[in-house]
Structure formats: structure tokens, C-alpha cells
Design an enzyme around this catalytic site. Structure first.
Site, short mmCIF file in Angstrom:
data_model
loop_
_atom_site.label_atom_id
_atom_site.label_comp_id
_atom_site.label_asym_id
_atom_site.label_seq_id
_atom_site.Cartn_x
_atom_site.Cartn_y
_atom_site.Cartn_z
N SER A 140 32.30 40.09 42.72
CA SER A 140 32.51 38.93 41.88
C SER A 140 32.45 39.30 40.40
O SER A 140 33.23 40.11 39.92
CB SER A 140 31.52 37.82 42.24
OG SER A 140 31.84 36.62 41.58
N ASP A 290 37.44 35.49 36.49
CA ASP A 290 36.60 36.65 36.74
C ASP A 290 37.32 37.63 37.66
O ASP A 290 38.42 37.36 38.15
CB ASP A 290 35.24 36.22 37.26
CG ASP A 290 35.25 35.72 38.69
OD1 ASP A 290 36.32 35.31 39.16
OD2 ASP A 290 34.18 35.69 39.33
N ASP A 292 37.39 38.60 40.75
CA ASP A 292 37.96 38.18 42.03
C ASP A 292 38.57 36.78 41.96
O ASP A 292 38.91 36.19 42.98
CB ASP A 292 36.93 38.26 43.16
CG ASP A 292 35.78 37.29 43.01
OD1 ASP A 292 35.37 37.05 41.86
OD2 ASP A 292 35.26 36.79 44.02
N ASP A 294 37.66 33.73 41.41
CA ASP A 294 37.13 32.50 42.00
C ASP A 294 36.39 31.65 40.96
O ASP A 294 36.11 30.48 41.20
CB ASP A 294 36.23 32.78 43.22
CG ASP A 294 34.98 33.58 42.89
OD1 ASP A 294 34.85 34.08 41.75
OD2 ASP A 294 34.12 33.74 43.79
#
Length: 543
Positions: A140, A290, A292, A294
Site C-alpha cells: 500500500s 497511492d 496500489d 486504493d
């Protein structure tokens, strides 16, 4: 220490790929790398890249994948399938392909993305292909030295506590150096590994959540060297946003994140380069996703030309107000879902439009579970919006995780619609505050690194339970909730402590699920930023 030496010697003899790194370890590095195994839970694995049992590497990836394969084989005798995607972090491609190869060795088919794709895309894949599980290789928004391994269930949510515990039981029985992996290229040729890109179907599902029609808006976008680059610019083009500038230094995937050491859109400094570009171009809105994709960070141009950072709490409130005030059609008895650490202002705004607000524990899987329960009753269309204060949002039910792609689309539409009405996002937000009152929020993290960190975190939380705060900056605590023992709310047990004062101020304390941190969420219902500072000062002494 004997156990550490035994583990180290085994790795030195068996992990040939990491021999040089292992040979160079000093006593302290060796201790950090081997004093425990990486812990598998509802957030999967997350750890520092490198050799060792407490590090993320090909062997820890192989071990957890073998455990997942054994779990799937025990629960579904034949025909199990798994979706796999990965972000831009170092080793992500290698880890994703290794996971697919281990599954193939166990006779389990996988659908793997040919290029990096966001976490919500993986959630979509799981349900699109009817898979039994999903694997997302990502850490993340953590710093570059980390990577991670998230496991999703067949519903597209991260696995539940019960499923995670079941999978962990199988992982514990895996002997790390006995794990075998099929030849990846050969497995692709045989069809047991299949490259899959349902991009069109995913984007069509995102577009179905569109609210606005105005497009006269100039945007600066940054993917922060992550997966957003693979899909967000395409979304902007296809939705008719013609004025989009991308931060060149952060446009391409790069696991070192050279310009953003901590690529977290919650942090103001993360959007520094994007705001600099926006000032040069006069852009109306800055959007960052960010690594990834999400989570999303947003900064909006004001009428004086300055840029106002919109917090995660504030953006969620703006979304709720915008969706309910501008949507052409809404379901009967609409439902909005927020986490317990998310601002209560969201509830007040939602209820002003006649929406029901439901609160869940921190973690988007709990929002996904609300969607699943609604769908089980044939009421899935009642879900309108869900969010958590850490910049994660979802509109619709096509995925079961936060999605910065749909959030980016809605931010662009919202800014364009309000621009057409002669307003900035800041103007709208100030109007909401004027109508409902302003809540002030701050989240503070206390770090507990290294061998003694986990024990120290437990001691601190035990100390808070033994001697809880009696007031919050002079306002008496009138409600204390320990989510490990409470029975008032229909929520799973969780290591979270909540304290609410007479004046509405709040203090919520919980350990992070992904980092060695204790997070303290502060809400000041009165007194503004000075009150936040005072509560924070007390909290630091208290902790």
C-alpha cells in the site's frame, strides 16, 4: 538466541539466492531477520524486503502461498482458481509470478495481470472470474523498504478473521524449503496460469458510478510512481477530462519512490511536486493516488490562487454531500457506511438527506461485509457510499475494497460541477461546516520498532485499559468502549479503545494492522486546532 542461529544456519545452507545478504549480516541484523516469522492475519503479510523469516522474500511468499493452496484444496477438492495482481514495489512482479507458480504446482489455476494493476482491480478480478481467492502483492502506502501479500476471499473482500486464522493454520504446517514451484512459462503454455486483463469491464463499472456532466476543469495528477499510471489517465481521457497534466517525476512505476519516501496521500508533503506543478499551470485540482491506487489525496485551488489540502475526513463528507445533492437517481432507504474512527460529520450530512449511516470497525473489509449482507437480502442497491478517514472511498458494489480510480473520477466531476456553479471545493466544505458545525481531527502514530516493539505495544494498550483517561482536556469522559469486550454493538471483537467526552470530543486508540504502530485518533468538537494541540499533548503524556 539458539533458535535464531538455527534458523539462520538453515537459510544460509538452503536459500542460495540470498547467500550474499545472509553472509553479510551482523548480530543485530540477524536477530531482526530471524527472531520471529512474519505474522499472517486479515491484512495478509507485510514486512521489510530481505532474507529471513521476519522478512518478505521468495521463501516467505512461497510458504504462505503453499499454505493458501493447502487451505483451498481442503475446502474445494477440485477446480480452485485464484486471481493475482501486483503493484510497482520492488520484487512485486517476481513475487506475483512465484505465487502463481506455487499454485500451479498444486494444480490450482491462476489469473494474473500482465502488468501492474491497482488493488481494487484485483478485488474486481476475483468476482469477475468467479475465483475462490485473490492475491495482491502490495504494501500500500508504506515506505519503499516494505512489500506485502494480501489475500482476498471469493466475495472480493480481504479475508475475514476466521478465514485468516484457518489459512494461518495451514501455513504453520508448511516447511519453507520443501515448497515447490512450477516453471512459470511452462505453466502459462499449459493454461494453468492465464494472463487476464478485464480492464474494459472494470472501467465500465467505474463509469456507472458517474454523477456529474461538467468537464471544464484542469487537473494535475500523480500516480506516485505506482499502479495508478496504468489506468487513471485512461479513465480521465475516456470520461472527457481533456486538461490533465501528470507529474513527470512520478509518472512511471518505481519501487524506490525517489521523490516520495513515504508515498501516503494522507501526508501533505506527498503532493508537494503535484502542487508545485499545479501552481505553474493554474490547475483547479490536484489528485494523487497511492502506489496500489486504493487511496487518494486531493488539494483544491482556492479563489485566491492558493491550494487547500482536503483531508480524508473532509473529502468523504464532500463526496456524500455531492452524491446526494447531484445524483439523478438514488435508491430508496440509501445506506452510507463509515468506520468508527471516521468523522461523525459524515453521519450528520448523510442523515440530512435521509440516508441511514452504519458504523464498522477500521478496515475496508468491514464495509464490504455490509454490502454482502445487504445483497443477501436483495438490497445491494441501497449501498451508496462507504469510506474511512485514511483516504479510502468506494461508490457502488462492483468491488469490495476502497478504490482510488472511482474516487478520482468523482473528484474531477465534483470539482467541475462546482466550478460551473462558481464554487471551489473549499467553498462547499465551508458551507457544510457553517450548516453542521466543524469537527477537528488529527491522527498521531506512536512507533514500536524491532524485537521489543510488539511486546511494548501490548504493554501500552494493557496500561490504557487498566488506567483509562477520565477526561479529555477537561471534559469528562462519559462513554468508554473496549471493542474487545463490548456487547452493545454488532461488531467483531477488536483491539480498539474509544473514549467520548461530554462536549463530544473523542479519543480512539488502536494498533495498526499493517505497521508496528499504535494509532491515536483525536476529535475536538470545540476549540479548533488549539484544542487538538492540547488533547495531543495530554495523549503523548498518557501514552
Amino acid at each position: 538466541m539458539d533458535n535464531i542461529e538455527a534458523k539462520y544456519t538453515e537459510w544460509l545452507n538452503c536459500a542460495k539466492e540470498y547467500h550474499a545478504e545472509l553472509s553479510a549480516m551482523d548480530a543485530e541484523t540477524k536477530k531482526e531477520a530471524f527472531y520471529k516469522d512474519l505474522e499472517f492475519g486479515t491484512a495478509g503479510l507485510r514486512g521489510i524486503l530481505g532474507a529471513g523469516t521476519n522478512r518478505l522474500n521468495l521463501y516467505t511468499i512461497g510458504g504462505v502461498t503453499q499454505g493458501l493452496a493447502d487451505y483451498l484444496s481442503a475446502h474445494k477438492k477440485f477446480g480452485a482458481t485464484v486471481a493475482i495482481s501486483y503493484d510497482s514495489r520492488n520484487c512485486s512482479t517476481e513475487f506475483a509470478r512465484h505465487a502463481a507458480a506455487v499454485l500451479a504446482e498444486n494444480g490450482i489455476k491462476s489469473y494474473i495481470t500482465g502488468v501492474l494493476q491497482p488493488t481494487p482491480y484485483l478485488s474486481f478480478m476475483v468476482r469477475h472470474y468467479g475465483c475462490d481467492a485473490g492475491i495482491m502483492i502490495t504494501a500500500s502506502h508504506n515506505p519503499a523498504k516494505f512489500n506485502g501479500y494480501k489475500v482476498y476471499g471469493p466475495d472480493g473482500c480481504q479475508v475475514t478473521d476466521a478465514a485468516a486464522a484457518d489459512i494461518f493454520g495451514y501455513i504453520q504446517n508448511v516447511k519453507t524449503f520443501d515448497v515447490k514451484a512450477a516453471d512459470f512459462d511452462g505453466a502459462v503454455q499449459s493454461g494453468i496460469i492465464e494472463f487476464a486483463e478485464p480492464t474494459r469491464e472494470y472501467l465500465d463499472s467505474v463509469y456507472a458510478r458517474s454523477v456529474g456532466s461538467a468537464r471544464d476543469i484542469s487537473i494535475v495528477y500523480t500516480p506516485l510512481n505506482g499502479t495508478g499510471t496504468s489506468i487513471v489517465p485512461q479513465m480521465f481521457r475516456e470520461r472527457g477530462f481533456g486538461s490533465v497534466a501528470i507529474v513527470s517525476e512520478q509518472a512511471l512505476p518505481d519501487g524506490d519512490f525517489p521523490t516520495t519516501p513515504y508515498p501516503n496521500p494522507e501526508k501533505a508533503e506527498t503532493l508537494k511536486l503535484a502542487i508545485e506543478l499545479a501552481k505553474k499551470t493554474g490547475a483547479d485540482i490536484v489528485i494523487g493516488t497511492d502506489p496500489d491506487a486504493d487511496r487518494i489525496g486531493v488539494s483544491a485551488r482556492q479563489k485566491d490562487g492558493e491550494y487547500r489540502l482536503i483531508s480524508g475526513n473532509e473529502l468523504g463528507v464532500l463526496f456524500i454531500d455531492y452524491i446526494f445533492s447531484h445524483s439523478k437517481s438514488l435508491p430508496k432507504n440509501p445506506v452510507v457506511v463509515k468506520t468508527i474512527v471516521t468523522t461523525d460529520l459524515a453521519m450528520r450530512v448523510a442523515e440530512s438527506y435521509g440516508a441511514e449511516t452504519r458504523e464498522v470497525l477500521t478496515g475496508f473489509k468491514y464495509i464490504g461485509e455490509v454490502i454482502k449482507k445487504l445483497e443477501a437480502k436483495g438490497e445491494g442497491d441501497r449501498f451508496v457510499f462507504g469510506y474511512e478517514e485514511s483516504c479510502g472511498y468506494l461508490s457502488g458494489t462492483y468491488v469490495r475494497d476502497k478504490d482510488a480510480v472511482v474516487a478520482s473520477m468523482l473528484v474531477a466531476e465534483m470539482a467541475a460541477d462546482y466550478k460551473a456553479e462558481g464554487k471551489t471545493l473549499g467553498d462547499v466544505l465551508d458551507g457544510i461546516y457553517e450548516k453542521f458545525g466543524k469537527y477537528y481531527h488529527r491522527t498521531v502514530s506512536f512507533a514500536y520498532e524491532g524485537v521489543s516493539g510488539a511486546q511494548k505495544m501490548q504493554e501500552v494498550l494493557a496500561g490504557v485499559r487498566k488506567n483509562p483517561p477520565m477526561d479529555i482536556d477537561g471534559s469528562k469522559v462519559v462513554k468508554a468502549i473496549d471493542y474487545m469486550t463490548q456487547t452493545e454493538y454488532e461488531l467483531p471483537k477488536s483491539n480498539v479503545l474509544s473514549f467520548k467526552a461530554e462536549d463530544g470530543s473523542k479519543l480512539i486508540i488502536r494498533p495498526s494492522g499493517t505497521e508496528p504502530l499504535i494509532k491515536v485518533y483525536i476529535t475536538a468538537a470545540t476549540g479548533g486546532e488549539k484544542r487538538i494541540d492540547a488533547i495531543l499533548s495530554e495523549a503523548k503524556k498518557f501514552m
